[in-house]
Design a protein around this motif. Structure first.
Motif, short mmCIF file in Angstrom:
data_model
loop_
_atom_site.label_atom_id
_atom_site.label_comp_id
_atom_site.label_asym_id
_atom_site.label_seq_id
_atom_site.Cartn_x
_atom_site.Cartn_y
_atom_site.Cartn_z
N GLY A 5 0.76 -1.21 -0.10
CA GLY A 5 0.01 0.08 -0.12
C GLY A 5 0.80 1.54 0.03
N GLY A 6 2.05 1.25 0.85
CA GLY A 6 2.90 2.33 0.88
C GLY A 6 3.43 2.52 -0.49
N ALA A 7 3.93 1.56 -1.14
CA ALA A 7 4.45 1.72 -2.55
C ALA A 7 3.58 2.42 -3.59
CB ALA A 7 4.98 0.26 -2.85
N VAL A 8 2.31 1.85 -3.50
CA VAL A 8 1.25 2.47 -4.40
C VAL A 8 1.11 3.88 -4.04
CG1 VAL A 8 -1.13 2.53 -4.97
CG2 VAL A 8 0.12 0.22 -4.67
N ILE A 9 1.08 4.23 -2.88
CA ILE A 9 0.97 5.81 -2.53
C ILE A 9 2.05 6.46 -3.08
CG2 ILE A 9 0.67 7.47 -0.77
CD1 ILE A 9 -0.68 5.11 0.83
N MET A 10 3.30 5.80 -2.81
CA MET A 10 4.57 6.59 -3.30
C MET A 10 4.47 6.90 -4.84
SD MET A 10 8.43 5.47 -2.58
CE MET A 10 9.89 6.34 -3.26
N ARG A 11 4.36 5.60 -5.62
CA ARG A 11 4.06 5.91 -7.07
C ARG A 11 3.01 7.00 -7.63
NH1 ARG A 11 4.30 0.17 -7.00
NH2 ARG A 11 2.18 -0.07 -7.39
N HIS A 12 1.93 6.79 -6.83
CA HIS A 12 0.93 7.87 -7.30
C HIS A 12 1.50 9.22 -6.90
CE1 HIS A 12 -3.15 9.74 -7.75
NE2 HIS A 12 -2.91 10.24 -6.39
N GLU A 13 2.09 9.37 -5.81
CA GLU A 13 2.78 10.80 -5.48
C GLU A 13 3.74 11.25 -6.45
OE1 GLU A 13 2.40 14.10 -3.39
OE2 GLU A 13 1.13 12.25 -2.95
N LEU A 14 4.62 10.14 -6.88
CA LEU A 14 5.41 10.47 -8.00
C LEU A 14 4.85 10.85 -9.36
CD1 LEU A 14 8.08 7.79 -7.35
CD2 LEU A 14 8.59 10.10 -6.95
N ARG A 15 3.71 10.37 -9.69
CA ARG A 15 2.96 10.77 -10.68
C ARG A 15 2.66 12.15 -10.70
NH1 ARG A 15 1.12 4.95 -10.94
NH2 ARG A 15 -0.75 6.01 -9.68
N ILE A 16 2.09 12.53 -9.74
CA ILE A 16 1.52 14.00 -9.38
C ILE A 16 2.82 14.86 -9.70
CG2 ILE A 16 0.59 15.60 -7.77
CD1 ILE A 16 -0.93 13.14 -6.63
N ILE A 17 3.95 14.42 -8.91
CA ILE A 17 5.09 15.24 -9.07
C ILE A 17 5.61 15.36 -10.48
CG2 ILE A 17 7.43 15.47 -8.60
CD1 ILE A 17 6.77 14.43 -5.71
N GLY A 18 5.36 14.33 -11.16
CA GLY A 18 5.86 14.28 -12.68
C GLY A 18 4.91 15.16 -13.64
N THR A 19 3.83 15.65 -13.04
CA THR A 19 3.09 16.51 -13.74
C THR A 19 3.43 18.03 -13.74
OG1 THR A 19 1.30 16.83 -12.25
CG2 THR A 19 1.07 15.00 -13.57
N MET A 20 4.54 17.86 -12.91
CA MET A 20 4.85 19.68 -12.74
C MET A 20 6.48 19.73 -12.91
SD MET A 20 3.02 20.07 -9.02
CE MET A 20 3.62 18.86 -8.41
N PRO A 21 6.54 19.53 -14.09
CA PRO A 21 8.19 19.54 -14.81
C PRO A 21 8.51 20.98 -14.44
CG PRO A 21 6.88 19.42 -16.42
CD PRO A 21 5.95 19.02 -15.40
N GLY A 22 7.82 21.90 -14.59
CA GLY A 22 8.16 23.44 -14.47
C GLY A 22 8.78 23.65 -13.05
N VAL A 107 5.98 11.09 1.86
CA VAL A 107 7.11 12.13 1.92
C VAL A 107 8.05 11.62 1.10
CG1 VAL A 107 8.75 12.58 3.75
CG2 VAL A 107 6.55 12.61 4.33
N ALA A 108 8.34 10.12 0.83
CA ALA A 108 9.42 9.59 0.37
C ALA A 108 9.74 10.24 -1.25
CB ALA A 108 9.28 8.08 0.03
N PRO A 109 8.44 10.50 -1.75
CA PRO A 109 8.75 11.17 -3.36
C PRO A 109 9.27 12.33 -3.21
CG PRO A 109 6.66 10.20 -3.09
CD PRO A 109 7.14 9.90 -1.89
N TRP A 110 8.94 13.36 -2.42
CA TRP A 110 9.61 14.56 -1.96
C TRP A 110 11.06 14.53 -1.60
CZ3 TRP A 110 7.34 18.29 -4.51
CH2 TRP A 110 5.87 18.34 -4.60
N VAL A 111 11.58 13.48 -1.00
CA VAL A 111 12.94 13.40 -0.58
C VAL A 111 13.64 13.11 -2.13
CG1 VAL A 111 14.54 11.83 0.31
CG2 VAL A 111 12.50 12.26 1.42
N ILE A 112 12.94 12.22 -2.88
CA ILE A 112 13.57 12.08 -4.17
C ILE A 112 13.67 13.43 -5.02
CG2 ILE A 112 13.29 10.94 -6.62
CD1 ILE A 112 12.02 8.65 -4.74
N MET A 113 12.56 14.12 -4.93
CA MET A 113 12.45 15.39 -5.75
C MET A 113 13.57 16.42 -5.30
SD MET A 113 10.75 17.42 -7.81
CE MET A 113 9.86 18.77 -7.87
N SER A 114 13.75 16.49 -3.89
CA SER A 114 14.69 17.19 -3.49
C SER A 114 16.04 17.08 -3.93
CB SER A 114 14.58 17.45 -1.80
OG SER A 114 15.49 18.50 -1.29
N LEU A 115 16.31 15.71 -3.76
CA LEU A 115 17.68 15.15 -4.17
C LEU A 115 17.99 15.36 -5.67
CD1 LEU A 115 20.20 13.63 -3.39
CD2 LEU A 115 18.96 11.37 -3.91
N VAL A 116 16.86 15.21 -6.42
CA VAL A 116 17.25 15.53 -7.93
C VAL A 116 17.40 16.83 -8.28
CG1 VAL A 116 15.81 15.55 -10.08
CG2 VAL A 116 15.77 13.55 -8.76
#
Length: 257
Positions: A5-22, A107-116
């Motif tokens: 369940g946590g992995a699914v939530i993380m993938r969903h959050e990553l998809r949302i972040i991916g819609t904001m490349p700007g 939270v994990a996707p935003w760790v990835i986002m910040s690192l990137v």
């Protein structure tokens, strides 16, 4: 099922972040512009122990990387408020995922986002500003990862104590500015009042900047970055414990766009 369940939530959050490349690109472009404009000012603060050829860029770029990560500390928190605004929070609570799975998945996707964004800033600074790392790149990545993790968990804590999105916006903005300014990221500590040097070690951004300077300026490796890494992980553990104590999944959040 819980981990799934946590992995699914993380993938969903990553998809949302991916819609904001700007937004991702802006998090790289703004600090590189500020680093370019301020590297002359930072040059005067370069320590005499630095590697040969070190200039203002080697001080300005790590500072701006940490400063903008701190200024974006509220981003993980808004991920929680967004679900309340969309009416999907109760669905998450009813899913097989535990509260911990939900928090980690958010939270994990935003760790990835910040690192990137921080790694992107360093990569762009190499050809544009002549930026170079005198020490170990693996140590550099670990310090950046620990910084991203620490500030993202702090963002979750801010969401836990905020009732409305306006509160989160105000608190995260103030905290981000304090972390960036007093931690020595926006301005080198030697250029700040003497009392700031006494306060700075109580902030995770101080240790992030210190770790990056050891690696970038002073030929540091993993052993040299051990103390800053330990401090950052210690702050992360404290923030995680406080988030666990304060976070209430049944507590409603008010989102005012």
């Amino acid at each position: 099922m819980r981990g799934l369940g946590g992995a699914v939530i993380m993938r969903h959050e990553l998809r949302i972040i991916g819609t904001m490349p700007g937004s991702t690109l802006l998090g790289i472009l703004l600090p590189i512009v500020l680093a370019a404009l301020t590297q002359g000012l930072f040059a005067a603060a370069v320590p005499t122990t630095s590697a040969d050829g070190t200039g203002g860029a080697e001080l300005a770029v790590p500072g701006m990387a940490v400063a903008f990560a701190a200024l974006g500390v509220g981003r993980p928190g808004f991920a929680f408020f967004r679900d309340h605004a969309w009416g999907t929070w109760d669905r998450l609570r009813a899913s097989p995922a535990s509260t911990l799975d939900i928090v980690v998945g958010k939270v994990a996707p935003w760790v990835i986002m910040s690192l990137v964004q921080m790694l992107g800033l360093f990569a762009v600074a190499v050809p544009l500003l002549g930026f170079r790392v005198s020490g170990s790149w693996p140590a550099l990545v670990l310090v950046l990862l620990a910084t991203a993790l620490c500030l993202s968990v702090f963002g979750a804590l801010l969401a836990a104590v905020s009732r409305t999105s306006q509160q989160l916006n105000s608190v995260s903005g103030l905290c981000g500015l304090v972390l960036a300014a007093l931690g020595g990221a926006l301005v080198p500590l030697p250029a700040l009042p003497n009392w700031v040097s006494s306060v700075a070690p109580a902030l995770p951004t101080h240790w992030a900047v210190r770790g990056l300077h050891m690696v970038v300026l002073e030929r540091g490796g993993l052993a040299d970055a051990a103390v800053p890494l330990g401090a950052l992980l210690g702050f992360t553990a404290v923030f995680a414990a406080l988030t666990t104590l304060r976070f209430r999944s049944a507590e409603s959040k008010i989102y005012w766009g």
